[in-house]
Design a protein around this motif. Structure first.
Motif, PDB file in Angstrom:
ATOM      1  N   ALA A  33       0.558  -1.144  -0.085  1.00  0.00           N
ATOM      2  CA  ALA A  33       0.125  -0.088  -0.029  1.00  0.00           C
ATOM      3  C   ALA A  33       1.182   1.215  -0.121  1.00  0.00           C
ATOM      4  N   ASP A  34       0.607   2.061  -0.549  1.00  0.00           N
ATOM      5  CA  ASP A  34       1.164   3.439  -0.781  1.00  0.00           C
ATOM      6  C   ASP A  34       1.784   4.111   0.337  1.00  0.00           C
ATOM      7  N   ASP A  35       0.744   3.845   2.020  1.00  0.00           N
ATOM      8  CA  ASP A  35       1.166   3.833   3.382  1.00  0.00           C
ATOM      9  C   ASP A  35       1.704   2.626   4.105  1.00  0.00           C
ATOM     10  N   ALA A  36       2.215   1.893   3.715  1.00  0.00           N
ATOM     11  CA  ALA A  36       2.755   0.964   4.258  1.00  0.00           C
ATOM     12  C   ALA A  36       4.064   0.743   5.286  1.00  0.00           C
ATOM     13  N   PHE A  37       4.140   1.733   4.861  1.00  0.00           N
ATOM     14  CA  PHE A  37       5.435   1.954   5.658  1.00  0.00           C
ATOM     15  C   PHE A  37       5.884   3.077   7.023  1.00  0.00           C
ATOM     16  N   VAL A  38       4.887   2.103   7.702  1.00  0.00           N
ATOM     17  CA  VAL A  38       4.645   3.574   8.587  1.00  0.00           C
ATOM     18  C   VAL A  38       6.449   4.140   9.496  1.00  0.00           C
ATOM     19  N   LYS A  39       7.165   2.847   8.936  1.00  0.00           N
ATOM     20  CA  LYS A  39       8.219   3.276  10.418  1.00  0.00           C
ATOM     21  C   LYS A  39       7.657   4.326  11.506  1.00  0.00           C
ATOM     22  N   GLN A  40       7.348   3.441  12.533  1.00  0.00           N
ATOM     23  CA  GLN A  40       6.578   3.957  14.378  1.00  0.00           C
ATOM     24  C   GLN A  40       8.289   3.867  15.097  1.00  0.00           C
ATOM     25  N   ARG A  41       9.298   4.241  15.547  1.00  0.00           N
ATOM     26  CA  ARG A  41      10.623   4.050  15.744  1.00  0.00           C
ATOM     27  C   ARG A  41      10.325   3.928  17.618  1.00  0.00           C
ATOM     28  N   ASP A  42       9.267   4.572  17.509  1.00  0.00           N
ATOM     29  CA  ASP A  42       8.295   3.741  19.009  1.00  0.00           C
ATOM     30  C   ASP A  42       7.987   2.785  19.752  1.00  0.00           C
ATOM     31  N   ALA A  43       7.896   2.634  18.324  1.00  0.00           N
ATOM     32  CA  ALA A  43       6.679   1.286  18.357  1.00  0.00           C
ATOM     33  C   ALA A  43       8.063  -0.524  17.964  1.00  0.00           C
ATOM     34  N   GLY A  44       9.093   0.482  17.411  1.00  0.00           N
ATOM     35  CA  GLY A  44       9.433  -0.785  16.437  1.00  0.00           C
ATOM     36  C   GLY A  44       9.176  -1.338  15.253  1.00  0.00           C
ATOM     37  N   LEU A  45       8.351  -0.323  14.559  1.00  0.00           N
ATOM     38  CA  LEU A  45       7.465  -1.269  13.706  1.00  0.00           C
ATOM     39  C   LEU A  45       7.561  -0.577  12.199  1.00  0.00           C
ATOM     40  N   PHE A  46       8.297  -1.091  11.005  1.00  0.00           N
ATOM     41  CA  PHE A  46       8.744  -0.708  10.094  1.00  0.00           C
ATOM     42  C   PHE A  46       7.466  -0.694   8.897  1.00  0.00           C
ATOM     43  N   PHE A  47       6.796  -1.805   9.017  1.00  0.00           N
ATOM     44  CA  PHE A  47       5.740  -1.451   8.037  1.00  0.00           C
ATOM     45  C   PHE A  47       4.347  -2.204   8.547  1.00  0.00           C
ATOM     46  N   ASP A  48       2.867  -1.761   8.313  1.00  0.00           N
ATOM     47  CA  ASP A  48       1.675  -2.609   8.818  1.00  0.00           C
ATOM     48  C   ASP A  48       1.897  -3.672   8.230  1.00  0.00           C
ATOM     49  N   PRO A  49       2.460  -4.437   8.858  1.00  0.00           N
ATOM     50  CA  PRO A  49       2.131  -6.058   8.474  1.00  0.00           C
ATOM     51  C   PRO A  49       0.312  -6.293   7.180  1.00  0.00           C
ATOM     52  N   HIS A  50      -0.857  -5.547   7.571  1.00  0.00           N
ATOM     53  CA  HIS A  50      -2.137  -5.599   6.547  1.00  0.00           C
ATOM     54  C   HIS A  50      -1.892  -4.540   5.748  1.00  0.00           C
ATOM     55  N   LYS A  51      -0.911  -4.203   4.921  1.00  0.00           N
ATOM     56  CA  LYS A  51      -0.564  -3.369   3.840  1.00  0.00           C
ATOM     57  C   LYS A  51       0.513  -4.281   3.098  1.00  0.00           C
ATOM     58  N   VAL A  52       0.652  -5.341   3.060  1.00  0.00           N
ATOM     59  CA  VAL A  52       1.601  -6.263   2.208  1.00  0.00           C
ATOM     60  C   VAL A  52       0.950  -6.934   1.840  1.00  0.00           C
ATOM     61  N   ASN A  53       1.627  -7.242  -0.138  1.00  0.00           N
ATOM     62  CA  ASN A  53      -0.054  -8.367  -0.459  1.00  0.00           C
ATOM     63  C   ASN A  53       1.893  -9.466  -1.201  1.00  0.00           C
TER      64      ASN A  53
END
Length: 431
Positions: free
Chosen positions: A147-167
């Protein structure tokens, strides 16, 4: 008359040509390609400046770093590549250029190319297009990996991309098996712009289904109108609108301040054609179905040639032209050397713009692929003589209107067709 003999392998030449085109606000630079040295006699090869040249996607990456606004379009074959590689390459260069890239899809049309890729001969024409259709479907599916907004890069949460936005594509087809996802984020343009140049019945239908920039070779406005109507009609069959694809005939402008000077320039160019090159041009562009060595160059082009497995639409165009104008092989070769089957426009700036305007307002073209007969002089002539006349008639802009190639061409940004499927499939090998 000045022409650079080292342009094929000199990046500074390409940079200078592209800079001139960008300064004139031309929409894009188009890099054609053939995957190999053309089949020919050594004598003819030794007289050609097109024996060597850069691999086009490599060249686009270099030009992307040297430009800011102009679009960059390169040829890559669906017959001699794999979808994952090309999807990744064009998405990468689209990121490098900030959204200015296009892919010219070809199915390849020369026997000597096949011999460089573990094939004894080209696959049949219809098979090449069948493979190409699946190839494009896979590439577009891979471009929709994220998805266009898949890469959330949430440093505090340790989350690079949203796992619900990859195919995960997990494609298994007749020609290709590809898991995905693509290991690069979605292109700035959604997809790089897709160009296509086939004009056979199969090629025209393919263009209507997938193409956005449709390159074509037409010798008359009547033929151009017929092609324009046909390809737009095929687009409608696939649920697309007329605005989703732009039909752009190639023209070769030979321009001078007066028509007489332009005619003299054409004669000078044709006088430079060596007989070895004339024979090779006639053979290659007639589809290798005529043994020109058995004919005199001053005989008329035969009417009863068999159908080629190479460029079928171009062969028909050339044979129709030769028949209608009763051309000899030599005369056809002279025409091909200048225009390669495209419309050669000779005259003053006003006369050439008259022809362009007639095509544009008459429903035969949305724009044009400009094919200068020489570099740098032919490009300089177009920019200095024809562009001002186009602007005087309000037919061409003075500056870029958008940041991406799509925006500058007025093409919509495609949405992600696989959004509803994202995050629902496990990471697993294709079985």
């Amino acid at each position: 008359m000045n022409a650079h003999s080292d342009a094929g392998a000199n990046i500074e030449r390409y940079k200078s040509y592209t800079a001139k085109a960008e300064a004139a606000a031309l929409h894009f630079v188009f890099i054609a390609d053939t995957a190999g040295v053309r089949e020919s006699t050594v004598e003819a090869m030794s007289r050609s400046g097109r024996v060597v040249g850069f691999e086009p996607t490599t060249l686009l990456a270099a030009l992307a770093m040297a430009t800011k606004n102009i679009g960059l379009v390169a040829t890559a074959s669906t017959t001699f590549n794999e979808p994952y590689n090309l999807a990744r390459v064009f998405a990468s260069i689209d990121h490098l250029s900030c959204g200015r890239i296009g892919w010219n899809i070809v199915t390849s049309a020369n026997p000597f190319e096949a011999q460089n890729f573990n094939l004894r001969a080209l696959p049949p024409h219809e098979e090449r297009y069948e493979r190409a259709a699946e190839f494009v479907e896979v590439v577009e599916g891979l471009w929709d990996s994220w998805a266009d907004d898949a890469f959330v890069k949430q440093r505090d949460a340790g989350l690079f991309f949203d796992p619900h936005k990859v195919n995960f594509l997990n494609h298994i087809g007749k020609y290709f098996a590809t898991r995905g996802p693509l290991n690069i984020s979605r292109s700035p343009q959604g997809y790089p712009v897709i160009a296509q140049a086939g004009s056979s019945p199969t090629g025209t239908r393919f263009a209507g289904q997938y193409g956005e920039l449709i390159f074509t070779a037409q010798q008359s406005i009547e033929d151009a109108k017929a092609f324009y109507k046909s390809v737009k009609g095929f687009a409608g069959d696939f649920g697309r609108s007329d605005a989703d694809l732009l039909v752009m005939p190639g023209i070769v402008p030979i321009v001078a301040p007066t028509a007489q000077e332009a005619g003299e320039k054409l004669n000078a160019l044709q006088s430079l054609i060596h007989e070895d090159i004339a024979v090779e041009l006639a053979k290659r562009l007639l589809g290798y179905v005529i043994d020109v060595e058995k004919f005199s160059l001053d005989e008329q082009v035969p009417d009863d040639l068999g159908e080629t497995n190479n460029m079928q639409s171009r062969q028909k165009l050339l044979l129709d032209t030769a028949r209608n104008k009763r051309l000899t092989i030599r005369q056809l070769a002279a025409s091909l050397a200048i225009g390669r089957g495209h419309l050669v426009c000779v005259g003053s700036p006003a006369e050439i713009v008259d022809q362009m305007e007639q095509f544009y307002t008459g429903g035969a073209a949305d724009g044009f692929i400009i094919m200068p007969p020489t570099f740098p002089d032919g490009l300089d002539d177009f920019v200095q003589l024809i562009v001002p006349e186009l602007r005087r008639r309000k037919l061409f802009r003075s500056e870029y209107s958008g940041a991406t190639l799509r925006e500058n061409l007025g093409l919509r940004r495609p949405g992600n067709k696989r959004t509803n499927q994202m995050g629902n499939e496990p990471i697993a090998p294709v079985v």
